[in-house]
Design an enzyme around this catalytic site. Structure first.
Site, PDB file in Angstrom:
ATOM      1  N   ARG A  60     -44.236  -3.892  24.162  1.00 29.49           N
ATOM      2  CA  ARG A  60     -44.039  -3.068  22.967  1.00 29.49           C
ATOM      3  C   ARG A  60     -44.258  -1.585  23.246  1.00 29.49           C
ATOM      4  O   ARG A  60     -43.619  -0.731  22.625  1.00 29.49           O
ATOM      5  CB  ARG A  60     -44.987  -3.539  21.855  1.00 29.49           C
ATOM      6  CG  ARG A  60     -44.702  -2.930  20.471  1.00 29.49           C
ATOM      7  CD  ARG A  60     -45.538  -3.626  19.411  1.00 29.49           C
ATOM      8  NE  ARG A  60     -45.169  -3.212  18.058  1.00 29.49           N
ATOM      9  CZ  ARG A  60     -45.908  -2.383  17.308  1.00 29.49           C
ATOM     10  NH1 ARG A  60     -47.042  -1.891  17.775  1.00 29.49           N
ATOM     11  NH2 ARG A  60     -45.515  -2.070  16.085  1.00 29.49           N
ATOM     12  N   ILE A  86     -41.460   1.513  13.855  1.00 31.80           N
ATOM     13  CA  ILE A  86     -41.409   0.193  14.482  1.00 31.80           C
ATOM     14  C   ILE A  86     -42.346  -0.696  13.662  1.00 31.80           C
ATOM     15  O   ILE A  86     -43.458  -0.291  13.316  1.00 31.80           O
ATOM     16  CB  ILE A  86     -41.849   0.259  15.970  1.00 31.80           C
ATOM     17  CG1 ILE A  86     -41.759  -1.126  16.632  1.00 31.80           C
ATOM     18  CG2 ILE A  86     -43.241   0.835  16.125  1.00 31.80           C
ATOM     19  CD1 ILE A  86     -42.041  -1.089  18.138  1.00 31.80           C
ATOM     20  N   SER A  87     -41.890  -1.877  13.312  1.00 32.11           N
ATOM     21  CA  SER A  87     -42.647  -2.738  12.396  1.00 32.11           C
ATOM     22  C   SER A  87     -43.967  -3.215  12.994  1.00 32.11           C
ATOM     23  O   SER A  87     -44.129  -3.320  14.215  1.00 32.11           O
ATOM     24  CB  SER A  87     -41.808  -3.966  12.010  1.00 32.11           C
ATOM     25  OG  SER A  87     -40.694  -3.606  11.246  1.00 32.11           O
ATOM     26  N   GLN A  88     -44.904  -3.514  12.121  1.00 30.66           N
ATOM     27  CA  GLN A  88     -46.163  -4.159  12.488  1.00 30.66           C
ATOM     28  C   GLN A  88     -45.853  -5.431  13.276  1.00 30.66           C
ATOM     29  O   GLN A  88     -44.946  -6.180  12.917  1.00 30.66           O
ATOM     30  CB  GLN A  88     -46.914  -4.486  11.206  1.00 30.66           C
ATOM     31  CG  GLN A  88     -48.209  -5.253  11.380  1.00 30.66           C
ATOM     32  CD  GLN A  88     -48.745  -5.710  10.034  1.00 30.66           C
ATOM     33  OE1 GLN A  88     -48.055  -5.641   9.009  1.00 30.66           O
ATOM     34  NE2 GLN A  88     -49.973  -6.197  10.028  1.00 30.66           N
ATOM     35  N   PRO A  89     -46.563  -5.704  14.363  1.00 29.40           N
ATOM     36  CA  PRO A  89     -46.271  -6.887  15.182  1.00 29.40           C
ATOM     37  C   PRO A  89     -46.186  -8.183  14.396  1.00 29.40           C
ATOM     38  O   PRO A  89     -45.304  -9.011  14.648  1.00 29.40           O
ATOM     39  CB  PRO A  89     -47.424  -6.904  16.192  1.00 29.40           C
ATOM     40  CG  PRO A  89     -47.802  -5.469  16.345  1.00 29.40           C
ATOM     41  CD  PRO A  89     -47.626  -4.877  14.975  1.00 29.40           C
TER      42      PRO A  89
END
Length: 239
Positions: A60, A86-89
């Protein structure tokens, strides 16, 4: 000792030190990534083994700007420029699991962003077609993806609201930005028994929705409340 030989030894030592630091940093990223998967993904109920493995493999930190790389495995979204994130994992994990894809699947992604979600999908399915409306992000994601040698990821700059009809139908469609209603083009391009995962809503808090196409009709399941950037057209107007 010869002055030039001494300089050579010093330079060699410097290189070894730099290489050692690089290896240590890479090891640290790997440890952080596995910790992220254990504490943010598995602990929150993501059970699909293939998804877990993919999130352990994809780095990431390569998908975020250098000034935020120390935060790459934190439990939060991160800015990637152009007003996007970028989205939260965990959100990446749950959306991916909801798609229920395999190595034979063909997937459409709306909202390439950094390319991280596309890379996760690339680990799991046969072909991924991804569209990004922001040209700068599309170019940056393309560069990152090409550097990682994913030959099953196909990216383009364009309006995701109209999908990518050329390669339809798709076994699954994932939308990483939020329109006020489900685009008809995406419904039309989803194959029978296919799945569409999309955040829907007109307020700041959206509903992450899973839609299954059964006998040509969509069966809806609301999953969790989420926050996503709005889906926009080429002029920046929200859909």
């Amino acid at each position: 000792m010869n002055r030039y030989l001494l300089i050579s030894f010093f330079f060699l030592g410097f290189l070894c030190s730099q290489n050692g630091e690089a290896r240590a940093q890479e090891m640290n990223y790997k440890e952080l990534r596995y910790k992220m998967v254990k504490e943010q993904i598995v602990a929150r109920g993501i059970k699909e083994r293939a998804v877990i493995k993919a999130m352990q493999r994809v780095e990431r930190h390569l998908f975020v700007p250098s000034q935020f790389r120390h935060l790459a495995y934190s439990d939060s979204p991160l800015p990637i420029g152009f007003g996007q994130t970028i989205s939260q994992p965990y959100i990446v994990g749950i959306m991916t699991q909801l798609l229920d894809i395999n190595l034979k699947s063909k997937v459409l992604e709306i909202g390439t962003g950094s390319g991280y979600q596309a890379a996760i999908l690339g680990e799991l399915c046969k072909e991924v077609y991804s569209i990004e409306i922001v040209e700068g992000l599309a170019l940056k994601a393309k560069t990152t993806i090409e550097s990682l040698n994913y030959d099953n990821l196909h990216l383009k700059w364009g309006d995701g609201y109209i999908g990518w009809e050329e390669h339809a139908p798709y076994d699954a469609i994932i939308v990483t930005c939020s329109p006020s209603k489900i685009p008809q083009a995406l419904i039309d391009q989803l194959d029978e028994d296919g799945r569409l995962v999309i955040p829907i809503g007109e307020k700041s808090v959206k509903s992450l929705v899973l839609l299954k196409k059964v006998d040509g009709e969509l069966v809806r399941k609301d999953v969790i409340p989420v926050r996503f950037v709005p889906m926009i057209d080429e002029r920046g107007k929200e859909y």
